[in-house]
Design a protein around this motif. Structure first.
Motif, short mmCIF file in Angstrom:
data_model
loop_
_atom_site.label_atom_id
_atom_site.label_comp_id
_atom_site.label_asym_id
_atom_site.label_seq_id
_atom_site.Cartn_x
_atom_site.Cartn_y
_atom_site.Cartn_z
N SER A 9 -2.31 1.96 -5.55
CA SER A 9 -1.78 0.63 -5.28
C SER A 9 -2.17 -0.35 -6.39
O SER A 9 -3.15 -0.15 -7.10
CB SER A 9 -2.31 0.13 -3.94
N MET A 18 0.86 -1.17 0.00
CA MET A 18 0.00 0.00 0.00
C MET A 18 0.91 1.24 0.00
O MET A 18 1.65 1.45 0.95
CB MET A 18 -0.91 0.01 1.22
N SER A 55 -6.55 -2.41 -4.57
CA SER A 55 -7.26 -1.51 -3.67
C SER A 55 -8.75 -1.73 -3.85
O SER A 55 -9.21 -2.18 -4.90
CB SER A 55 -6.92 -0.03 -3.94
N CYS A 76 -3.93 5.99 -1.70
CA CYS A 76 -4.03 4.53 -1.65
C CYS A 76 -4.54 3.93 -2.95
O CYS A 76 -4.29 2.77 -3.24
CB CYS A 76 -4.91 4.09 -0.47
N GLN A 77 -5.25 4.69 -3.78
CA GLN A 77 -5.80 4.15 -5.02
C GLN A 77 -4.72 3.83 -6.05
O GLN A 77 -4.99 3.14 -7.01
CB GLN A 77 -6.81 5.11 -5.62
N CYS A 102 -9.21 0.72 0.84
CA CYS A 102 -8.72 2.05 0.47
C CYS A 102 -9.75 3.11 0.83
O CYS A 102 -10.83 3.16 0.24
CB CYS A 102 -8.43 2.07 -1.04
N SER A 148 1.27 4.17 0.95
CA SER A 148 0.85 5.24 1.84
C SER A 148 1.87 5.42 2.95
O SER A 148 2.31 4.46 3.57
CB SER A 148 -0.51 4.90 2.46
#
Length: 382
Positions: free
Chosen positions: A313, A253, A316, A310-311, A302, A255
């Motif tokens: 990734s 992820m 998600s 996060c999108q 997400c 983030s």
């Protein structure tokens, strides 16, 4: 669609007896502000000579809801129908009982075949039972609206759209054991698993889920009956966890705010349930059920509001079902054997059967609202 339910540790403790040959007509109704489900069901059970019995059922789901899946213009009201039919045969000899089953379900964008087998061995002078089960599901996932389901840029994964469907295969099974400790106490325990491979994502969401998932559950139940008051108690517990089978080092992820496991799944949950059965006279039984469910969030979940990056990734999803969830369910149910109607004109036709009526309230913390659940049924031996 194959549900993650395996026939392990399913010995009943209710006061209501089951007939050898029986037909049951059942109606179920689910209602929350944006969704309504009506489900009529017909079930038939027949015992044949030679220790063989057969079971068959047929049902229809009529689902009315608001969903983006109904068209490209956004949330629209639509009605979806799902039909299902199943058949099983069970043979008994010596201390063994073997069951084979098949189930087929179909809707406009999903088709499923499921096969199952189970074997039960009676032990300890018929006070215990060891149950083994195994089965497989073979599904095809389609997309009803125009266009193709979203996939990450450069992905070679199957994406349903137009006439193209994507496969989802499931192998499921379990092992369970039940033991009578005394004339009034029964304990049970079991393990279930389901291994999924193929198209697991929803074709209507901007998401991409892994193509493999191993789902596991441990189950336990204790049942106690109090003959003096005609009261039965059951305590159920289920612990669930899932994971990606094998190594999956190419996912993370992206983030800086949240540190995620390398496993894209990682959902864990616990279900606690208490059932109370109370006999009220010779013909009436009341059942009260309370259930609490707590689930942790999937690693690929997400939340773009809390974590806009996060999108990006590889995997998600914004599915509410994979978020942190807390739900509660309370239900009251009545079983009434209609023997008092014997000899009464017209209604006497129903005097050999049993009526069921229940109402439940489903409470949840997801974006779906709380729901009402109503069920009625009539079972007639023949």
């Amino acid at each position: 669609m194959v549900l993650f339910v395996c026939p392990v540790a399913v010995v009943a403790v209710g006061v209501t007896a089951q007939a050898d040959n029986q037909v049951t007509v059942r109606g179920q109704y689910y209602r929350e502000p944006s969704t309504r489900v009506v489900q009529p069901v017909v079930e038939i059970a027949k015992d044949l000579p030679g220790g063989i019995d057969i079971r068959a059922h047929s049902l229809l789901d009529a689902i009315t809801s608001a969903s983006a899946a109904s068209g490209p213009s956004g949330d629209n009201i639509f009605t979806e129908y799902r039909s299902e039919a199943g058949f099983s045969a069970r043979a008994s000899w010596s201390r063994w009982r073997v069951r084979l089953g098949y189930k087929y379900s179909a809707e406009s964008d999903y088709w499923s075949h499921a096969f199952s087998a189970s074997a039960t061995l009676r032990t300890w002078g018929d006070t215990g039972a060891l149950i083994l089960s195994l089965g497989g599901g073979f599904d095809q996932v389609g997309r009803r609206i125009q266009g193709t389901a979203p996939t990450p840029a450069g992905s070679t994964a199957c994406a349903p759209g137009g006439r193209k469907t994507c496969p989802l295969e499931t192998m499921f099974g379990g092992i369970g054991y039940s033991q009578v400790l005394s004339p009034t106490i029964l304990v049970q325990g079991g393990y279930e698993f389901a291994y999924q491979e193929g198209y697991i994502s929803s074709p209507y969401r901007m998401e991409m889920l892994p193509d493999k998932r191993l789902r596991n559950a441990l189950l336990a139940r204790v049942a106690k009956y109090f003959p003096g008051s005609g009261t039965g108690l059951q305590v159920h517990y289920r612990y669930y966890w899932d994971l990606y089978p094998g190594e999956h080092s190419d996912w993370e992820m992206p983030s800086a705010q949240v540190v995620r496991s390398k496993d894209p799944w990682g959902v864990k949950s616990g279900t606690y349930e208490l059932r109370v059965f109370q006999a009220v006279g010779p013909d009436l039984e009341v059942r009260l059920t309370g259930r609490y469910y707590a689930q942790g969030e999937a690693n690929i979940r997400c939340d773009v509001v809390a974590d806009p990056g996060c999108q990006s990734s590889v995997y998600s999803t914004n599915q509410p079902q994979l978020a942190r969830i807390y739900t509660g369910f309370v239900e009251g149910k009545l079983y009434w054997e209609a023997r008092r109607w014997r000899g009464v004109p017209f209604v006497g036709w129903f005097s050999e059967g049993t009526f069921e009526l229940s109402y439940g309230r489903y409470l949840q913390t997801t974006s779906f609202a709380d729901a009402h659940v109503l069920q009625t049924a009539y079972s007639l031996p023949f």
